[in-house]
Design a protein around this motif. Structure first.
Motif, PDB file in Angstrom:
ATOM      1  N   ARG A 237      66.986   0.154  39.598  1.00 28.15           N
ATOM      2  CA  ARG A 237      66.999   0.920  38.457  1.00 28.15           C
ATOM      3  C   ARG A 237      65.172   0.950  37.948  1.00 28.15           C
ATOM      4  O   ARG A 237      65.103   1.902  36.929  1.00 28.15           O
ATOM      5  N   VAL A 238      64.236   0.079  38.488  1.00 29.66           N
ATOM      6  CA  VAL A 238      62.390  -0.485  38.376  1.00 29.66           C
ATOM      7  C   VAL A 238      62.069   1.585  37.967  1.00 29.66           C
ATOM      8  O   VAL A 238      61.253   1.475  37.200  1.00 29.66           O
ATOM      9  N   PRO A 239      62.391   1.968  39.821  1.00 39.65           N
ATOM     10  CA  PRO A 239      61.307   2.773  39.258  1.00 39.65           C
ATOM     11  C   PRO A 239      62.011   4.417  38.417  1.00 39.65           C
ATOM     12  O   PRO A 239      60.700   4.259  37.572  1.00 39.65           O
ATOM     13  N   ALA A 240      62.819   4.173  37.737  1.00 45.77           N
ATOM     14  CA  ALA A 240      62.846   5.360  36.305  1.00 45.77           C
ATOM     15  C   ALA A 240      62.577   4.371  35.119  1.00 45.77           C
ATOM     16  O   ALA A 240      62.147   4.942  34.456  1.00 45.77           O
ATOM     17  N   HIS A 241      63.188   2.974  35.171  1.00 46.11           N
ATOM     18  CA  HIS A 241      62.611   2.172  33.643  1.00 46.11           C
ATOM     19  C   HIS A 241      60.555   3.010  34.138  1.00 46.11           C
ATOM     20  O   HIS A 241      59.916   2.714  33.032  1.00 46.11           O
ATOM     21  N   ALA A 242      60.488   2.215  35.315  1.00 43.86           N
ATOM     22  CA  ALA A 242      58.550   3.154  35.170  1.00 43.86           C
ATOM     23  C   ALA A 242      58.117   4.492  34.431  1.00 43.86           C
ATOM     24  O   ALA A 242      56.989   3.846  34.578  1.00 43.86           O
ATOM     25  N   ARG A 243      59.132   5.347  35.283  1.00 44.07           N
ATOM     26  CA  ARG A 243      58.690   6.174  34.248  1.00 44.07           C
ATOM     27  C   ARG A 243      58.696   6.226  33.187  1.00 44.07           C
ATOM     28  O   ARG A 243      57.642   6.777  32.177  1.00 44.07           O
ATOM     29  N   ARG A 244      59.656   5.643  32.648  1.00 38.94           N
ATOM     30  CA  ARG A 244      59.861   5.825  30.748  1.00 38.94           C
ATOM     31  C   ARG A 244      58.183   5.610  30.382  1.00 38.94           C
ATOM     32  O   ARG A 244      58.087   5.921  29.406  1.00 38.94           O
ATOM     33  N   VAL A 245      58.019   4.547  31.148  1.00 35.97           N
ATOM     34  CA  VAL A 245      56.763   3.827  31.116  1.00 35.97           C
ATOM     35  C   VAL A 245      55.785   3.805  30.493  1.00 35.97           C
ATOM     36  O   VAL A 245      55.125   4.187  29.803  1.00 35.97           O
ATOM     37  N   VAL A 246      55.567   4.827  31.243  1.00 33.19           N
ATOM     38  CA  VAL A 246      54.553   5.932  31.589  1.00 33.19           C
ATOM     39  C   VAL A 246      54.662   6.823  30.658  1.00 33.19           C
ATOM     40  O   VAL A 246      53.507   7.027  29.982  1.00 33.19           O
ATOM     41  N   ARG A 247      55.948   7.615  30.431  1.00 34.22           N
ATOM     42  CA  ARG A 247      55.722   8.133  29.411  1.00 34.22           C
ATOM     43  C   ARG A 247      55.426   8.277  28.066  1.00 34.22           C
ATOM     44  O   ARG A 247      55.582   8.861  27.313  1.00 34.22           O
ATOM     45  N   ASP A 248      56.301   7.235  28.128  1.00 40.93           N
ATOM     46  CA  ASP A 248      55.976   6.321  26.237  1.00 40.93           C
ATOM     47  C   ASP A 248      54.231   6.139  26.367  1.00 40.93           C
ATOM     48  O   ASP A 248      53.851   6.539  24.812  1.00 40.93           O
ATOM     49  N   THR A 249      54.164   5.970  26.973  1.00 41.05           N
ATOM     50  CA  THR A 249      52.237   5.775  26.469  1.00 41.05           C
ATOM     51  C   THR A 249      51.612   7.169  26.161  1.00 41.05           C
ATOM     52  O   THR A 249      50.717   6.521  25.731  1.00 41.05           O
ATOM     53  N   TRP A 250      51.750   8.446  27.149  1.00 41.39           N
ATOM     54  CA  TRP A 250      51.314   9.321  27.043  1.00 41.39           C
ATOM     55  C   TRP A 250      51.579   9.593  25.998  1.00 41.39           C
ATOM     56  O   TRP A 250      50.872  10.230  24.833  1.00 41.39           O
ATOM     57  N   LEU A 251      52.751  10.044  25.299  1.00 41.58           N
ATOM     58  CA  LEU A 251      53.174  10.309  24.002  1.00 41.58           C
ATOM     59  C   LEU A 251      53.177   9.938  22.972  1.00 41.58           C
ATOM     60  O   LEU A 251      52.725  10.681  22.231  1.00 41.58           O
ATOM     61  N   ARG A 252      53.082   8.206  23.863  1.00 42.80           N
ATOM     62  CA  ARG A 252      52.210   7.950  21.815  1.00 42.80           C
ATOM     63  C   ARG A 252      50.705   8.006  22.023  1.00 42.80           C
ATOM     64  O   ARG A 252      49.936   7.937  20.869  1.00 42.80           O
ATOM     65  N   LEU A 253      49.562   7.939  23.111  1.00 38.99           N
ATOM     66  CA  LEU A 253      48.746   8.820  22.724  1.00 38.99           C
ATOM     67  C   LEU A 253      48.683   9.731  22.019  1.00 38.99           C
ATOM     68  O   LEU A 253      47.117  10.132  20.977  1.00 38.99           O
ATOM     69  N   LYS A 254      49.128  10.809  22.657  1.00 41.37           N
ATOM     70  CA  LYS A 254      49.137  12.271  21.999  1.00 41.37           C
ATOM     71  C   LYS A 254      50.402  12.291  20.477  1.00 41.37           C
ATOM     72  O   LYS A 254      49.600  13.414  20.005  1.00 41.37           O
ATOM     73  N   HIS A 255      51.061  11.917  20.344  1.00 39.59           N
ATOM     74  CA  HIS A 255      52.190  11.501  19.062  1.00 39.59           C
ATOM     75  C   HIS A 255      51.805  10.848  17.953  1.00 39.59           C
ATOM     76  O   HIS A 255      52.597   9.248  18.991  1.00 39.59           O
TER      77      HIS A 255
END
Length: 292
Positions: A45-63
């Protein structure tokens, strides 16, 4: 009057949930120790969580605003799978099972076709399709912050043949309910909404929901429960103590109680019911409200 609530008499709102907290309810999922242990136990499950972390960081910068942020999360999840967007699980069978569980619970608590219902975070109508079918035409009103998921809700309506029930589906940017009438809804329902909401969103909802509740009506919401430190995982999952939410409801003139019978069901979140106290103009809860 509606059918009596089989959960019995209202319990002391300050009463703690029965039984000892589970390990799951005591842990802090944000702590480094928990994350390391989780990764060791579930390496796949680590790769999926890592993708969530990347998405979270990107979306928080945008919104910077949480509503805009979570709207973007829902758009991404819906594009991947409408079922996964509601419940984070791609299984259609589980999507249907959780929706049925919500419906059966409220049906057991006296939900009748004549009642008017407001569903906050209606999503793609996982449970809403069942509520719409059960209620009289025009008696269901669903709200969501996500245009993408509301488009999926329209597809669900068409697939289920529920067009004649004339449900209302409304896109919102907050939970102030300013466009809705006073004293209108017998049941307000929010499943897996507060589990994705920061404190200010929850407080806004509790500050305004009493105005739209019909006499004798109630508002049920689920939440990610912790008996330890309140925390969040990324900006998507929030965990609160029961006492915190009950006191927040009281702050806004609402009575609240922990729903012990919900704990018997196979769902990881807990449930609280709030209503307008009788002395403040409401009728005695927990009967479902009395709109004719």
């Amino acid at each position: 009057m509606a059918a009596a609530d089989p959960a019995g008499e209202a319990k002391n709102p300050s009463k703690k949930p029965s039984g000892k907290p589970s390990k799951d309810q005591s842990r802090n999922r944000r702590s480094l120790t928990h994350r390391a242990r989780y990764a060791l136990r579930h390496p796949r499950r680590v790769p999926a969580h890592a993708r969530r972390v990347v998405r979270d960081t990107w979306l928080r910068l945008k919104h910077r605003d949480h509503i805009a942020y979570y709207r973007a999360v829902m758009a991404a999840d819906t594009a991947r799978s409408p079922e996964a967007a509601v419940g984070h699980n791609p299984s259609v069978a589980k999507w249907e099972r959780i929706g049925r569980m919500q419906f059966d619970y409220l049906l057991g608590h006296g939900l009748e076709p004549r009642h008017r219902m407001l569903e906050i975070g209606c999503g793609n109508l996982r449970a809403g399709r069942l509520f719409i079918d059960h209620l009289d035409a025009g008696h269901y009103h669903g709200l969501d912050i996500s245009p993408a998921i509301l488009m999926e809700a329209q597809r669900t309506l068409a697939r289920e043949g529920l067009q004649s029930k004339l449900p209302y589906l409304t896109l919102v940017a907050d939970l102030s309910f300013s466009f809705l009438p006073d004293d209108h809804f017998d049941v307000v329902h929010a499943h897996s909404v507060f589990s994705h909401s920061p404190p200010y969103v929850i407080e806004q909802c509790l500050a305004h929901v009493g105005r739209v509740l019909a006499p004798g009506g109630f508002f049920d919401f689920t939440f990610g429960r912790t008996e330890g430190t309140e925390h969040q995982v990324l900006h998507e999952d929030f965990y609160y103590r029961t006492e915190t939410l009950i006191e927040l409801a009281r702050k806004h003139g609402l009575s609240a109680r922990f729903m012990d019978d919900w704990e018997e069901l196979p769902h990881r979140q807990s449930k609280i019911r709030v209503s307008v106290p009788k002395e403040a103009g409401g009728q005695a809860a927990p009967d479902v409200g009395g709109a004719p």
